[in-house]
Design a protein around this motif. Structure first.
Motif, short mmCIF file in Angstrom:
data_model
loop_
_atom_site.label_atom_id
_atom_site.label_comp_id
_atom_site.label_asym_id
_atom_site.label_seq_id
_atom_site.Cartn_x
_atom_site.Cartn_y
_atom_site.Cartn_z
N GLU A 1 -10.33 14.85 57.83
CA GLU A 1 -11.10 13.63 56.69
C GLU A 1 -9.68 13.91 55.76
O GLU A 1 -9.61 12.57 54.48
CB GLU A 1 -12.29 14.95 56.02
N ARG A 2 -9.42 15.25 55.66
CA ARG A 2 -7.96 15.00 54.59
C ARG A 2 -7.47 14.43 55.19
O ARG A 2 -6.18 12.92 54.52
CB ARG A 2 -6.83 16.83 54.37
N TYR B 1 -0.88 15.23 54.84
CA TYR B 1 -2.37 15.80 53.37
C TYR B 1 -2.99 16.14 54.79
O TYR B 1 -4.08 17.25 54.06
CB TYR B 1 -2.92 13.95 53.65
N GLY B 2 -2.90 17.02 56.02
CA GLY B 2 -3.60 18.00 56.48
C GLY B 2 -2.80 18.97 56.30
O GLY B 2 -4.23 20.16 56.16
N ARG B 3 -2.11 19.49 56.43
CA ARG B 3 -1.09 20.68 55.93
C ARG B 3 -0.57 21.00 55.19
O ARG B 3 -0.80 22.35 54.77
CB ARG B 3 -0.17 20.72 57.37
N THR C 1 0.84 29.38 68.53
CA THR C 1 2.07 30.37 67.70
C THR C 1 2.88 29.22 67.00
O THR C 1 3.86 30.11 66.81
CB THR C 1 2.01 31.68 69.07
N LEU C 2 2.81 28.44 67.14
CA LEU C 2 2.92 27.54 65.68
C LEU C 2 3.38 27.35 64.77
O LEU C 2 1.94 26.82 64.57
CB LEU C 2 2.93 26.02 66.71
N ALA C 3 3.64 28.06 64.15
CA ALA C 3 4.23 27.72 62.06
C ALA C 3 4.27 26.55 61.67
O ALA C 3 5.00 25.43 62.96
CB ALA C 3 5.16 28.27 62.02
N LEU D 1 3.62 12.31 57.44
CA LEU D 1 2.71 12.32 55.94
C LEU D 1 1.06 12.85 56.27
O LEU D 1 0.97 13.64 55.55
CB LEU D 1 2.94 10.95 55.58
N ALA D 2 1.02 12.31 56.74
CA ALA D 2 -0.82 12.16 56.93
C ALA D 2 -1.45 13.75 57.20
O ALA D 2 -2.24 14.15 56.88
CB ALA D 2 -2.17 11.43 57.76
#
Ligand code: Z5A
Length: 228
Positions: A168-169, A104-106, A57-59, A99-100
């Motif tokens: 990958e992102r 980029y990931g989320r 449940t972690l936003a 940052l990654a």
């Protein structure tokens, strides 16, 4: 000196960090090894919330602020005091992970994340960041095997269960960050065997010292010659 270790899951950061710390300590340097999340008491309490695969449940923003809270405490309680005492701090993950992964990931805005990183870290930047780069499948396979062997599949598996696209992102994000700051980042080919990876780390550290006109690189070389 402040050195950070970054890369995707299972890239071999922890293995290389422990090696480099041992290598430096044998040569008389005082090192502190630490990590995020979990390098201070607050972080150790936050780690299960952040990493347990059963946390459903972690936003995204809640996750972000927990990583930042850990960082703010970790810098104040552990990293800054160690640097002020003259230690070499080796840290497994730091601001570039935010940052990654969250950027980029989320998909959170990276300029916004940079401002939050700055606030949480009080502007403390590493002098050298070793980026362990390897194909995503290879990293996930290593981490999966390690987690199965050590019984960590659930307790530390929340990020492992993200899609291949997500990882990958993250990998591409790291490479973009390294391109933006080539003077801080050294890219390590983490797909190579461990003995080769640690040599790459040593070379990156020596190159950094040389670029700063520090004579430590020569001292390491002299000590190596003495060892042989
Ligand atoms: N996260 C975030 O989203 N935002 C943030 O701001 C921060 C973190 C700070 C923390 O996970 C998670 O939090 C992370 C990002 C997120 N999640 N992901 N994905 P962690 O601290 O539990 O784990 P990790 O940092 O991802 O590292 P790891 O899985 O422990 O991997 P590693 O340290 O890079 O690898 P390792 O443990 O050294 O090696 C893994 C296995 O491979 C092990 O069995 C080794 O023996 C083996 N290994 C190591 N090197 C080699 C080579 N060269 N060849 C073959 N096998 C090797």
């Amino acid at each position: 000196m402040f050195i950070t270790f970054e890369g995707i899951e299972g890239a071999g950061k922890t293995t290389a960090l422990n090696y480099l710390a041992g290598f430096l300590q044998r040569r008389g340097y005082d090192c502190l090894c630490t990590r995020e999340p979990g390098g201070c008491t607050l972080g150790r309490n936050l780690r299960p919330i952040l990493l347990d695969a059963r946390t459903r449940t972690l936003a995204g923003r809640a996750e972000l602020f927990l990583f930042l809270a850990d960082r703010a405490q970790h810098v104040a309680e552990v990293i800054r005091p160690a640097l002020e005492a003259g230690q070499i701090v080796l840290c497994d993950r730091y601001t570039d992970s935010t940052l990654a992964y969250q950027g980029y990931g989320r998909g959170l805005d990276t300029d916004y994340l940079r401002r939050l990183n700055e606030a949480a870290s009080g502007g403390l930047q590493p002098q050298l960041t070793l980026l362990f780069d390897l194909p995503v499948r290879c990293g996930l396979m290593r981490a999966g095997e390690r987690n199965r062997t050590e019984g960590l599949t659930f307790s530390e598996g929340r990020f492992d269960s993200e899609s291949l696209d997500f990882h990958e992102r993250v990998r591409l994000g790291y490479r973009a960050l390294a391109e933006e700051e080539p003077e801080r980042f050294a890219i390590v080919d983490a797909a190579q065997p461990p003995e080769d990876v640690v040599l790459q780390c040593r070379s990156a550290l020596e190159a950094h010292w040389r670029s700063q006109d520090l004579n430590e690189a020569d001292m390491l070389e002299e000590q190596d010659n003495d060892d042989n």
